[in-house]
Design an enzyme around this catalytic site. Structure first.
Site, PDB file in Angstrom:
ATOM      1  N   ALA A 132     -29.719  30.831   8.697  1.00 26.45           N
ATOM      2  CA  ALA A 132     -29.866  30.767  10.151  1.00 26.45           C
ATOM      3  C   ALA A 132     -30.684  29.568  10.593  1.00 26.45           C
ATOM      4  O   ALA A 132     -30.381  28.933  11.607  1.00 26.45           O
ATOM      5  CB  ALA A 132     -30.499  32.065  10.656  1.00 26.45           C
ATOM      6  N   GLU A 173       0.821  -1.216   0.000  1.00 29.87           N
ATOM      7  CA  GLU A 173       0.000   0.000   0.000  1.00 29.87           C
ATOM      8  C   GLU A 173       0.852   1.261   0.000  1.00 29.87           C
ATOM      9  O   GLU A 173       0.507   2.253  -0.648  1.00 29.87           O
ATOM     10  CB  GLU A 173      -0.930  -0.013   1.214  1.00 29.87           C
ATOM     11  CG  GLU A 173      -1.987  -1.115   1.164  1.00 29.87           C
ATOM     12  CD  GLU A 173      -2.899  -1.069   2.377  1.00 29.87           C
ATOM     13  OE1 GLU A 173      -2.726  -0.153   3.211  1.00 29.87           O
ATOM     14  OE2 GLU A 173      -3.778  -1.941   2.481  1.00 29.87           O
ATOM     15  N   MET A 206     -36.732  36.796  12.031  1.00 29.38           N
ATOM     16  CA  MET A 206     -37.114  38.178  12.371  1.00 29.38           C
ATOM     17  C   MET A 206     -38.538  38.238  12.917  1.00 29.38           C
ATOM     18  O   MET A 206     -39.315  39.137  12.574  1.00 29.38           O
ATOM     19  CB  MET A 206     -36.975  39.078  11.129  1.00 29.38           C
ATOM     20  CG  MET A 206     -35.559  39.112  10.572  1.00 29.38           C
ATOM     21  SD  MET A 206     -35.414  39.894   8.945  1.00 29.38           S
ATOM     22  CE  MET A 206     -36.129  38.628   7.871  1.00 29.38           C
ATOM     23  N   GLY A 249     -27.694  32.606  17.408  1.00 26.41           N
ATOM     24  CA  GLY A 249     -27.401  31.216  17.073  1.00 26.41           C
ATOM     25  C   GLY A 249     -26.018  30.995  16.487  1.00 26.41           C
ATOM     26  O   GLY A 249     -25.551  31.779  15.660  1.00 26.41           O
ATOM     27  N   GLY A 297     -26.364  34.919   7.192  1.00 23.92           N
ATOM     28  CA  GLY A 297     -27.065  33.746   6.691  1.00 23.92           C
ATOM     29  C   GLY A 297     -26.823  33.531   5.217  1.00 23.92           C
ATOM     30  O   GLY A 297     -25.695  33.626   4.733  1.00 23.92           O
ATOM     31  N   LYS A 300     -29.855  47.393   8.612  1.00 26.60           N
ATOM     32  CA  LYS A 300     -31.191  47.907   8.908  1.00 26.60           C
ATOM     33  C   LYS A 300     -31.738  47.165  10.113  1.00 26.60           C
ATOM     34  O   LYS A 300     -31.567  45.950  10.233  1.00 26.60           O
ATOM     35  CB  LYS A 300     -32.126  47.723   7.704  1.00 26.60           C
ATOM     36  CG  LYS A 300     -31.696  48.492   6.473  1.00 26.60           C
ATOM     37  CD  LYS A 300     -32.596  48.223   5.293  1.00 26.60           C
ATOM     38  CE  LYS A 300     -32.282  46.886   4.651  1.00 26.60           C
ATOM     39  NZ  LYS A 300     -30.970  46.867   4.004  1.00 26.60           N
ATOM     40  N   ASP A 310     -24.241  44.047   6.798  1.00 26.75           N
ATOM     41  CA  ASP A 310     -25.397  44.393   7.618  1.00 26.75           C
ATOM     42  C   ASP A 310     -25.156  43.985   9.066  1.00 26.75           C
ATOM     43  O   ASP A 310     -24.128  43.405   9.407  1.00 26.75           O
ATOM     44  CB  ASP A 310     -26.681  43.766   7.065  1.00 26.75           C
ATOM     45  CG  ASP A 310     -26.603  42.249   6.966  1.00 26.75           C
ATOM     46  OD1 ASP A 310     -26.071  41.622   7.896  1.00 26.75           O
ATOM     47  OD2 ASP A 310     -27.102  41.696   5.965  1.00 26.75           O
TER      48      ASP A 310
END
EC number: 2.1.1.107
Length: 472
Positions: free
Chosen positions: A331, A22, A382, A411, A301, A269, A247
């Site tokens: 998420a 091998e 959300m 999370g 996400g 936002k 974001d």
């Protein structure tokens, strides 16, 4: 240096392998990739090498090793468990000034094999001079992750174009600047997207002095928080960015992986406090790309799951800006996995529905009758602000008030919190959870107490009092 790094041209050159097991097979595979003509000396062959012999890929000398077998051999490898034989092979090779390698016996090696990152024709070799092979392997794995697989195409195209570039540019400095620009600009971006014909067209435009000062936009999913969940492709694109628009859902750990000298602009936002309008973000993407910059739009996400990524790319496409998309771990997948809550389970849920708590102002109401059915899991993004309305609607349409629910705050991060309770308690749980938070509704939540694995062990509370699991 203990060893001089060399790259040997083995195409059609005879290489002798002593041993037919091998270990020999692993070395022979490398030699095949380099185009060597392989001769094996062994009384017997492993099944793998026996097949290679039948296929005509190797030559087999079914006899004992003899020093004269080294005549006209370019190099030799001893891959047996017979230390006396291995030493004899090395001594015979050394006497003939033939390079020899005895596997896993550094003193009996006039050359050693490095750890290899193969992006042929680009090849990276890493060696610890035999002192720390595991360290060399770890470094190779890190480079494998950082170096795009398309580098092979880039190097091959560059090789084909070297002559043409030299004809157009007599100065070595001018040629160097040309290739530096190509390897860090639009040519490289086109290669990374697999657009090889367009990449060669870009080289032609650059040679003709018609290079357009047009950048590109990369929409990248940052994952749910844990930087380890960022994709390799996402990391590579972030390392090439001139400017990054991100974001609030992007974790600081992921932002730390952005190229150090890239400009960072927060366009996040929040509900009730939109610091940057969506229209302004869309226009900023176009404006920056039209300035010739490589723009990364980094979204928490996955950018195409409640991230408005599709809307942003519509504007970018209408402006004629090149773009690409790098998916991310959404998420609902990441947070539930880290909380020990499978989204589907043979005994509890045959489907899962992703829902956003932020609906379009003119949008229709959700189909609460369908959402209230059993044997399904609801993952609501959300949704903390509307948790009371969600609970009321589901119960009113037939979902039991004792249906298990979880609110997963932050999370996959080190300070993740998992709050467990019932549908009737959803509003209270949502008020306690740190943001960003995901609502999970369905019988699969009960599995959290059995298979939670991240951080501390789950703390079981009564059904009346919601349980809080702090995984910091």
């Amino acid at each position: 240096m203990d060893y001089l790094p060399l790259f040997a041209d083995l195409k059609q050159r005879p290489v002798l392998i002593v041993g037919g097991g091998e270990v020999a097979a692993r070395k022979i595979e490398l030699l095949h990739r380099a185009g060597a003509q392989v001769w094996v000396v062994a009384q017997t062959l492993s099944s793998e090498l026996e097949q290679q012999y039948q296929d005509g890929r190797i030559h087999w000398l079914a006899q004992d090793f003899l020093p004269e077998q080294l005549d006209n051999v370019f190099l030799v490898i001893a891959a047996t468990n017979d230390t006396v034989l291995n030493a004899a092979v090395f001594a015979a090779a050394d006497q003939r000034c033939i390079l020899a390698n005895v596997v896993d016996d550094q003193p009996l090696c006039s050359f050693i094999f490095p750890s290899i990152v193969d992006r042929s024709p680009l090849v990276v070799a890493i060696s610890s001079s035999g002192q720390a092979p595991v360290l060399a392997r770890i470094l190779r794995e890190k480079l494998e992750a950082l170096l795009p697989t398309r580098l092979s195409d880039m190097a091959a195209i560059a090789g084909r174009w070297r002559g043409r570039v030299k004809q157009h540019m007599a100065s070595m400095g001018e040629r160097r600047r040309f290739w530096e620009h190509a390897f860090s600009g639009r040519f490289a971006s086109l290669i990374s997207r697999g657009q090889l014909t367009e990449a060669e067209n870009e080289l032609q435009l650059s040679l003709e002095g018609q290079h357009r000062a047009l950048g590109e936009v990369a929409l990248v999913g940052a994952g749910p928080g844990d930087a380890g969940l960022l994709t390799l492709r996402g990391l590579q694109v972030m390392q090439q960015a001139d400017v990054v628009l991100y974001d609030h859902l992007v974790s600081p750990e992921v932002l730390d992986l952005v190229r150090r000298d890239a400009e960072r602009i927060c366009v996040g936002k929040r509900a009730g406090a939109h610091s940057v309008t969506q229209e302004a973000t869309n226009q900023l993407l176009v404006t920056l790309a039209q300035q010739g910059k490589r723009v990364v739009r980094l979204k928490g996400g996955d950018p195409f799951i409640f991230g408005r990524g599709g809307e942003e790319l519509q504007v970018v496409a209408q402006a004629g800006i090149p773009f690409q998309v790098v998916p991310g771990v959404t998420a609902a997948a990441g947070a539930t996995a880290y909380a020990g809550i499978p989204l589907t389970h043979r005994d509890h849920a045959q489907s899962v529905t992703f829902i956003t708590g932020h609906c379009r102002p003119d949008g229709d109401d959700l189909d609460w009758q369908a959402l209230a059915r059993g044997r399904q899991t609801l993952a609501i993004y959300m949704g903390t602000v509307k948790a009371a309305a969600i609970s009321q609607q589901l119960i009113a349409h037939g979902r039991s008030s004792t249906t298990p629910v979880a609110v997963i705050g932050r999370g996959t991060r080190v300070d993740q919190q998992v709050l467990i309770g019932t549908l009737a308690q959803l509003e209270s749980l949502a008020q306690q959870a740190p943001t960003p938070a995901l609502l999970v509704i369905g019988e699969v939540v009960n599995l959290h107490h059995q298979i939670a694995w991240f951080g501390q062990q789950p703390q079981t509370e009564s059904a009346i009092n919601p349980s809080v699991v702090n995984l910091a």
